[in-house]
Motif scaffolding. Structure first.
Motif, mmCIF file in Angstrom:
data_model
loop_
_atom_site.group_PDB
_atom_site.id
_atom_site.type_symbol
_atom_site.label_atom_id
_atom_site.label_comp_id
_atom_site.label_asym_id
_atom_site.label_seq_id
_atom_site.Cartn_x
_atom_site.Cartn_y
_atom_site.Cartn_z
ATOM 1 N N ALA A 34 -53.922 63.066 159.230
ATOM 2 C CA ALA A 34 -54.878 64.059 158.735
ATOM 3 C C ALA A 34 -54.119 65.294 158.265
ATOM 4 N N GLY A 35 -54.468 65.778 157.081
ATOM 5 C CA GLY A 35 -53.821 66.949 156.512
ATOM 6 C C GLY A 35 -52.655 66.632 155.587
ATOM 7 N N ASN A 55 -60.540 58.933 154.999
ATOM 8 C CA ASN A 55 -61.139 59.683 153.896
ATOM 9 C C ASN A 55 -60.157 60.699 153.342
ATOM 10 N N VAL A 56 -60.289 60.972 152.061
ATOM 11 C CA VAL A 56 -59.442 61.960 151.396
ATOM 12 C C VAL A 56 -60.310 62.964 150.652
ATOM 13 N N THR A 93 -54.823 67.196 143.459
ATOM 14 C CA THR A 93 -54.174 66.944 144.742
ATOM 15 C C THR A 93 -55.123 66.131 145.616
ATOM 16 N N VAL A 94 -54.572 65.156 146.325
ATOM 17 C CA VAL A 94 -55.354 64.318 147.232
ATOM 18 C C VAL A 94 -54.786 64.499 148.632
ATOM 19 N N THR A 95 -55.653 64.936 149.559
ATOM 20 C CA THR A 95 -55.245 65.244 150.927
ATOM 21 C C THR A 95 -56.054 64.396 151.900
ATOM 22 N N ASP A 99 -56.983 60.506 159.527
ATOM 23 C CA ASP A 99 -55.896 59.544 159.355
ATOM 24 C C ASP A 99 -56.298 58.520 158.300
ATOM 25 N N VAL A 100 -55.393 58.265 157.374
ATOM 26 C CA VAL A 100 -55.673 57.397 156.235
ATOM 27 C C VAL A 100 -54.645 56.279 156.180
#
Length: 141
Positions: A34-35, A55-56, A93-95, A99-100
């Motif tokens: 995450a982050g 998820n983003v 930007t994709v963050t 948790d991905v």
């Protein structure tokens, strides 16, 4: 295993099972906390991402240091597919929101795949042509 995820990517909709299986061998599993940043605006495209869990958030930097949220995506969604075809910088930007896990198809692996499977390039052109026609019809209305 990865061919099912690839089959859901619009760009690869014209590929047959054997082609998808060959392409799937080029995919890599990635995990992001995450982050973490998956894609940074302005960077060159490393490849296509298929989110398998998590998820983003998608954001775009604006003038004067502000940031605009463009949306959010989750499992089954695709990011950066056009980077497989052009060398333009990332437009957003994709963050990771949480948790991905994602599949990454690196651009250099994809281009090697196309060299070894030139008929696939023709199928991709057909898909892109349909997209362009659809976009032109949408703007003409």
């Amino acid at each position: 295993m990865y061919e099912d995820a690839l089959a859901r990517v619009d760009l690869f909709s014209a590929l047959d099972k054997k082609e998808l299986q060959a392409l799937a061998k080029s995919c890599q599993e990635r995990s992001y906390n995450a982050g973490a940043t998956l894609i940074a605006q302005g960077d060159s495209g490393v490849g296509l991402y298929i989110i398998t869990s998590g998820n983003v958030r998608i954001t775009k930097s604006k003038e004067a240091g502000t940031e605009e949220t463009l949306g959010a995506l989750g499992a089954g969604n695709v990011l950066g597919e056009m980077s497989l075809l052009d060398d333009l910088p990332r437009s957003a930007t994709v963050t990771a929101v949480d948790d991905v896990k994602a599949l990454l198809l690196p651009v250099w692996e994809f281009r090697t795949f196309l060299r070894n499977h030139p008929d696939v390039a023709l199928k991709l052109l057909s898909v892109l042509s349909r997209r362009l026609r659809k976009a032109e019809n949408t703007h003409a209305e």
